[in-house]
Motif scaffolding. Sequence first.
Motif, PDB file in Angstrom:
ATOM      1  N   GLU A   6       0.775  -1.186  -0.107  1.00  0.00           N
ATOM      2  CA  GLU A   6      -0.115  -0.019  -0.118  1.00  0.00           C
ATOM      3  C   GLU A   6       0.952   1.200  -0.056  1.00  0.00           C
ATOM      4  O   GLU A   6       1.793   1.416   0.740  1.00  0.00           O
ATOM      5  CB  GLU A   6      -0.859   0.025   1.332  1.00  0.00           C
ATOM      6  CG  GLU A   6      -1.526   1.114   1.127  1.00  0.00           C
ATOM      7  CD  GLU A   6      -2.600   1.344   0.231  1.00  0.00           C
ATOM      8  OE1 GLU A   6      -2.621   2.313  -0.545  1.00  0.00           O
ATOM      9  OE2 GLU A   6      -3.415   0.406  -0.074  1.00  0.00           O
ATOM     10  N   ASP A  27     -10.377   0.546  -2.677  1.00  0.00           N
ATOM     11  CA  ASP A  27     -11.185  -0.809  -2.316  1.00  0.00           C
ATOM     12  C   ASP A  27     -12.205  -1.214  -3.539  1.00  0.00           C
ATOM     13  O   ASP A  27     -11.938  -2.511  -3.858  1.00  0.00           O
ATOM     14  CB  ASP A  27     -12.025  -0.407  -1.187  1.00  0.00           C
ATOM     15  CG  ASP A  27     -11.034  -0.507   0.209  1.00  0.00           C
ATOM     16  OD1 ASP A  27     -10.085  -0.816   0.217  1.00  0.00           O
ATOM     17  OD2 ASP A  27     -11.867   0.153   1.197  1.00  0.00           O
ATOM     18  N   ASP A  30     -10.066  -2.746  -6.106  1.00  0.00           N
ATOM     19  CA  ASP A  30      -9.654  -4.033  -5.948  1.00  0.00           C
ATOM     20  C   ASP A  30     -10.411  -5.246  -6.418  1.00  0.00           C
ATOM     21  O   ASP A  30     -10.240  -6.348  -6.335  1.00  0.00           O
ATOM     22  CB  ASP A  30      -9.065  -4.179  -4.591  1.00  0.00           C
ATOM     23  CG  ASP A  30      -7.600  -3.363  -4.299  1.00  0.00           C
ATOM     24  OD1 ASP A  30      -7.176  -3.154  -5.284  1.00  0.00           O
ATOM     25  OD2 ASP A  30      -7.668  -2.985  -3.122  1.00  0.00           O
ATOM     26  N   ARG A  31     -11.751  -4.634  -6.265  1.00  0.00           N
ATOM     27  CA  ARG A  31     -12.805  -5.872  -6.789  1.00  0.00           C
ATOM     28  C   ARG A  31     -13.232  -5.777  -8.122  1.00  0.00           C
ATOM     29  O   ARG A  31     -13.973  -6.627  -8.741  1.00  0.00           O
ATOM     30  CB  ARG A  31     -14.034  -5.410  -5.729  1.00  0.00           C
ATOM     31  CG  ARG A  31     -13.790  -5.812  -4.294  1.00  0.00           C
ATOM     32  CD  ARG A  31     -15.261  -5.578  -3.704  1.00  0.00           C
ATOM     33  NE  ARG A  31     -15.783  -4.086  -3.671  1.00  0.00           N
ATOM     34  CZ  ARG A  31     -15.455  -3.240  -2.864  1.00  0.00           C
ATOM     35  NH1 ARG A  31     -14.632  -3.436  -1.770  1.00  0.00           N
ATOM     36  NH2 ARG A  31     -16.035  -2.281  -2.944  1.00  0.00           N
TER      37      ARG A  31
END
Length: 356
Positions: A6, A27, A30-31
């Motif tokens: 990160e 986030d 990342d999906r």
Amino acid sequence: MTRLREHSSDLHLSAGPFGGVAAASLDEADRVDAFGTDVAATLAWAVGVGAARGNQRSLADDWSFLAAVASRDVGAARILEPHLDALDILDQAHRDGYDLDLASVQADSESSWGVFAAEGAGTRLEARDDGSGWLLTGTKPWCSLAQHLSHALITAWVGDERRLFAVALQTPEVTPHEGPWHAKGLPQVVSAPVDFAAAPAAPVGESGWYLRRPGFAAGGIGVAACWWGGALPLRDALVDAARRDGADQLSRVHLGRVDAALWAARLALRSAAREMNGLPQASHPATLAARVRAIVADAVETTLAESARALGPLPLVADEAHARRVADLEIYLRQHHGERDLARIGADIAEGRGSW
């Protein structure tokens, strides 16, 4: 390559209001399946980012976010950056008091944007007002993702000056070329000419406003933040190599060179963010932007060269993510024009602009 670390805090200067939105957007990234390589999915994510981020942000917030996206995937940052730049340009035009008729080109909050401002020998895009509205006719080179985007901000000639226009791309009057585009890096971000045949367009600002507007220089540094963020995982790979059992002194030399170069680039980005936010005001923002871009580009070139020497051919042939990152960065960095950009800095200084 080792698991991605990160990096979003490496550049961040304040816990500004974009922080929570940025974390949620990362986030979500990342999906996303095939983030950065699936253009449609990545563009849909980028449109959501633009709609969510709001107006109360610092340059450090924006550049930190771009760097964090590039650390995940260089292609994703290459897709995101012009979309956010276009939204910033439109917002700036509103703040400067220009009336924008974006509805005339069917643009709304769901639009995906590019910014096409390059010029090329043998091509010219002209704009004329036929009494009922503005029309674009001619060819524009280097139009990235034109086959995928719904809209673009594009410069066209009005007499001897360039003016910015908003235009819908998915119309019969607009024909994107499929190439030539034989790039091994960023193969999904096709940058090819587009032909316009009396395509309706909405003016954004007056003639010359796009190039002289406040914020033009900041947009150029945003690209540099993407370069910088894209290089951070290569530094990670050098850290891992230097920590291995039996690592020799040379592995630490390569790491040291890269660390120092990227650290200096980080300081340049942070300093520019403070100065352009008014602490103090940048007296010559174009010179400041050119300096920062040169520093960051050199740092990333150093990172590419040192990681190649330190790691050898194995990750380039056996690690798909590493090989793709290297190829993507090498293409993306060509937005920096090397000695020509340095010559512009030298000219500014010789003519009394951009003193320290």
